[in-house]
Design an enzyme around this catalytic site. Structure first.
Site: not given
Length: 958
Positions: A91, A94-95, A172, A319, A321-322, A342, A868
């Protein structure tokens, strides 16, 4: 159902034929060393996949019409590769790559160039990946790309910035100390097999990144960079308006110098949990009022099996939900309000499947009953052979999504592609995420066999739990029980009824033909129905030719935000409606039909979007259900209590977000603090909510829009459908919002006491008025200050991790916001730095820079819509704000273009230096030192607003 499956197979067959034809004609015959990925028939871009001489695999994307170019490079290295004892090194690296290279040594140069040319840039570090990305106005791609490429060729790792940027990483880390997401991850890492690389500290801190007698952190950075940042371990995506051949030349010239170290990625054979650890029960005390149950299972890594996607089949069912779903049972028993499933974490050798359940207070008390339901549903899946028709339903929906895929924002698109390039075969780079063509029952069964109680890690997070341990980096209180202390018999029961697999999905689009665009189709949305109680706007989508549409309705009323009681009642009412309709609407969501019902300052809105084939059917059923709405008392009590707990949970949000909420309440009407809303909710009962429902619909007027693949006859159908909820008579006009008017040279201060050690300072400078000229001046100033504010106060002065300057309009009243959250400096120091920055900016910005910033803002303002949905949002917001000429971008761009360098200097001096309209909000944090000033200080937003002059914002003709 057989018709739907047959239609799905036909869709897939025709799709692959069309894909092959389009791929063949998308660009000139590519060189033999390149590959043209299979693309959607609706995708008008040209693609070429090449491998540079140094082994860097590069995807080129040509869109001659794009206003923004973008690029992303993904390195398959992340926090899981940190050297032992060097938590956060990936990390930190990356900075550091943003802070100067041999060719461009100035640490501010890259940020400044991208911002001045209309772009943004960022990066992220995950367990397996570090992903860098930017966008820029398309004409400036070569210069931006040259600067970007140097990150991976010759970064400086300047010693001075190594020392400074450690503070940014520390900030952070400190910012996340009260984040329940990061706190939960700390507990997960503390409880797993310490031999697994994912157990390492990911973010980093001053301690983990400190110099040591045997090695400086800079030396370790260089070693890490030289070991992992190799061309063969990278994937690059470049999107521009240039032809593919030109993009390929650009890639070769700029990235061929990236070294190839022949990195070999090792398989991670170490298990995330060893057998002796499982089953495991963790109990975690959150910072706020989070109540959640996670059931985690280590599973094989199925990413290479993307044609089959066995876990997509499993997660879709778990997952669901019906009706008959696991969540439906848990809601019926009052144990849970939400559920997701997931694989959020994967590594070379395995993955973690997580079932995450949002619990009620009753669910926390009886969490073992929740576990019984979870394992009963998994037993159900194992007891029946995998259903090919369910798999084919999922496959059909995915095939439709690929066939009618629309463009997204270029930067987001290239970042996603560069990551996924590591996992798909070359020809499948674009279609890989959508493929579900190989139904493999044995693979699904094998996956299900891993989801059993003896292999489960269970995490119960709730304020009520008792704990006896503390996590190492975030100080989280938790407890841990292993197999020797758990009775798995308590997680199993035969007493679970009502669970079954979902029925066939009636909402999968079958008619995907495009409606003929009428000769009288208006150039802009046109008001086709205008009655005292309702108005309907209409336009066929002639540019975005997909079988989709946006069907929006705003039911406006004066009874939604004038008082806290109305705000609370409207929020609870919309939640009750959404909850009661969830079983019915969830299959629609799976089929690509979105539904949303929510309250806002002027009323309650309903949105139906996606494939237009079944939209009116869905809308009719939804409005009919709402018209006959009744409230179950038990469900009412649970949802009301959930809302109260959510409002009490604000302590877990980052301090800068809490302070900005306070500022919104100070500046705009219709917002209330948490205690007011909690009191209003606690005073509500079922009868009072039903009375509110009736009063709302007695007063409501409807403003609606149809935009997309609709025949004009749908306007009348929609108009008549709205009558299911609209009453007779004229209704009542909505209340327009009021925005605090700050006088010239007026200086106000708001002091908030937020429970966090960090200092937060937010300085709001209001524009002079509501005209386009006023808005343009503030927006242009925000554009000009964005890069310098970040560079000077974050990178150079290291005041904090959150350092940002941006336009912050309240409705049509413009304002500039300077925001810093600092773990290391007092509010007085931060505010002094802000003032010095504003004074210096006037002298620092040259005329050439000004002109670049002005053009970048004009380009951003006039940027064409990508798809759209984006166009629909623009039309709808224009209608909501009375911009019925739909020309706000042109108005704004013209106002910006009319501002000269001298005009801006004079306006800047008046607005931001000599006679500002100022509201300074702050939370002093642990430092406790506030700025010395003569400003009037207030302890609450309500006290600040009381009796002050406001702008009236007229948003509705109704």
């Amino acid at each position: 159902m057989q018709i739907q499956i047959a239609a799905a197979r036909a869709v897939q067959a025709s799709l692959f034929v069309l894909v092959g034809l389009l791929a063949a004609c998308a660009s000139p015959e590519p060189p033999s060393s390149s590959v043209t990925p299979i693309q959607s028939p609706n995708d008008r871009f040209a693609y070429r996949l090449v491998t540079l001489d140094n082994g860097l695999k590069t995807l080129l994307v040509s869109n001659p019409e794009t206003p923004k170019a973008a690029a992303s490079l993904d390195v398959q290295v992340g926090s899981g590769d940190n050297p032992e004892g060097r938590g956060g090194l990936a990390h930190f690296l990356e900075h550091m790559l943003f802070l100067g290279t041999a060719k461009y040594p100035d640490a501010a140069e890259y940020e400044q160039f991208v911002t001045e040319h209309g772009g943004t840039r960022n990066a992220y570090t995950s367990f397996e990946h570090t992903n860098y990305f930017f966008d820029v106005d398309a004409d400036h791609l070569p210069d931006a790309l040259d600067r970007f490429a140097q990150f991976f060729i010759a970064p400086n790792f300047d010693e001075a910035y190594v020392d400074r940027e450690r503070n940014a990483v520390e900030a952070e880390y400190q910012m996340g100390l009260k984040s329940d997401g990061r706190r939960g991850l700390d507990v997960l890492q503390a409880s797993m097999n310490p031999e697994h690389p994912f157990s390492q500290f990911a973010v980093g801190s001053l301690e983990s990144l400190a110099d040591r007698p045997d090695a400086s952190v800079r030396d370790d950075l260089l070693d890490f960079y030289e070991k992992h940042y190799s061309a063969d371990n990278m994937r690059l995506v470049i999107l521009g308006r240039e032809p593919l051949d030109a993009l390929e030349v650009m890639a070769e010239e700029m990235f061929s110098a990236v070294p190839n170290l022949n990195v070999e990625l090792e398989q991670i054979d170490v298990p995330l949990f060893v057998d002796s650890q499982l089953p495991m029960l963790l109990k975690v005390k959150p910072q706020g009022t989070l109540r959640q149950l996670e059931v985690n299972f280590q599973i094989p890594d199925y990413r290479a099996d993307y044609y089959a996607k066995p876990m997509s089949y499993v997660s879709n069912l778990v997952g669901h939900e019906g009706e008959g779903s696991l969540l439906s049972l848990l809601k019926r028993e009052g144990l849970a309000d939400g559920l997701s499933s997931g694989t959020g974490l994967s590594w070379r050798g395995g993955a973690l499947l997580s079932i995450t359940i949002a619990l009620t207070e009753k669910g926390v008390a009886d969490y073992e009953r929740v576990l019984q339901a979870v394992f009963a549903y998994l037993d159900l899946l194992r007891s029946e052979d995998p259903k090919e028709w369910i798999y084919e339903e999922q496959s059909a929906v995915s095939a439709l999504a690929f066939r009618f895929r629309e463009p997204s924002a270029p930067m987001r698109y290239v970042s996603s592609l560069s990551n996924s390039m590591h996992y798909y075969q070359d020809a499948d780079l674009l279609q890989g995420p959508y493929l579900m063509s190989d139904f493999d029952a044995s693979m699904i069964n094998d996956a299900l066999e891993t989801l059993t109680p003896p292999r489960a890690q269970v995490v119960l997070t709730a304020p009520e739990v008792t704990t006896d341990r503390e996590s190492p980096y975030y100080g989280v209180n938790y407890s841990q029980l292993g197999p020797e202390a758990l009775m798995l018999s308590r997680w199993r029961t035969e007493d679970v009824a009502g669970l079954h697999l979902p029925a066939a999905n009636p909402f999968i689009a079958e008619d995907v033909e495009l409606v003929t665009v009428a000769d009288d189709n208006p150039a802009l949305p046109e008001l086709r129905v205008e009655q005292p109680r309702k108005r309907v706007w209409f336009k066929q989508a002639d540019e975005f030719r997909v079988p989709k549409g946006a069907m929006y309705v705003s039911f406006r009323s004066p009874l939604v935000s004038a008082f806290a009681e109305q705000k609370a009642a409207s929020a609870l009412y919309t939640r009750m409606v959404t909850d009661s309709l969830r079983e019915y609407t969830y299959p629609a969501l799976l089929a690509g039909l979105g539904f949303n019902f929510y309250n806002h300052a002027q009323g309650i809105s309903m949105r139906v979007s996606g494939y237009n084939d079944k939209q009116l059917m869905l809308l009719k059923e939804l409005l009919a259900s709402i018209a006959q709405q009744s409230f179950d008392p038990a469900r009412f009590e649970r949802l009301r209590r959930d809302m109260v707990l959510e409002l009490q949970n604000t302590v877990a949000r980052r301090p800068s977000s809490q302070l900005m909420d306070d500022m919104r309440r100070a500046l705009s009407s219709g917002s209330y603090d948490e205690p007011e809303l909690i009191a209003a909710l606690e005073a509500l009962d079922v009868k009072a909510l039903d009375d509110y429902r009736k009063a709302f619909w007695d007063s409501a007027r409807a403003e609606a829009m149809l935009y997309g693949n609709y025949p004009s006859s749908d306007v009348q159908v929609m108009s008549e459908t709205l009558d299911a909820v609209l009453r007779d008579g004229d209704g009542e006009p909505a209340l327009g919002p009021q925005v605090l008017r700050i006088a010239e040279r007026e200086s106000l201060e708001l002091h908030s006491q937020i429970e966090h050690n960090d200092t937060v300072v937010a300085w709001y400078l209001q524009g002079a008025g509501q005209s386009w000229s006023d808005r343009a001046l503030v927006a242009l100033t925000a554009q000009i200050t964005e890069s310098g504010f970040f560079q000077q106060l974050r990178t150079e002065q290291q005041l904090g991790y959150i350092v940002s300057s941006f336009p912050w309009a309240q409705y049509d009243v413009p304002g500039l916001l300077l925001l810093i959250q600092s773990p290391s400096h007092s509010a007085a120091h931060v505010f002094d730095a802000m003032q010095e920055f504003l004074v210096g900016t006037l002298n620092d910005i040259t005329q050439e820079q000004f002109q670049r910033h002005r053009q970048a803002l004009i380009n951003a303002t006039l940027k064409p819509h990508e798809n759209l949905q984006e166009r629909a949002e623009f039309y709808w917001q224009s209608i909501a704000t009375r911009q019925w000429m739909f020309d706000s971008p042109e108005q704004m761009a013209a106002a910006v273009e009319s501002i000269s360098y001298e005009d801006w200097q004079q306006a800047y001096r008046e607005l931001f230096l000599d006679a500002p309209r100022s509201l300074l909000a702050l939370s002093p944090g642990a430092k406790g030192v506030t700025p010395e000033s003569d400003s009037e200080v207030f302890a609450s937003p309500e006290a600040l607003r009381h009796g002050r002059e406001t702008y009236a914002v007229d948003l509705s003709p109704l």
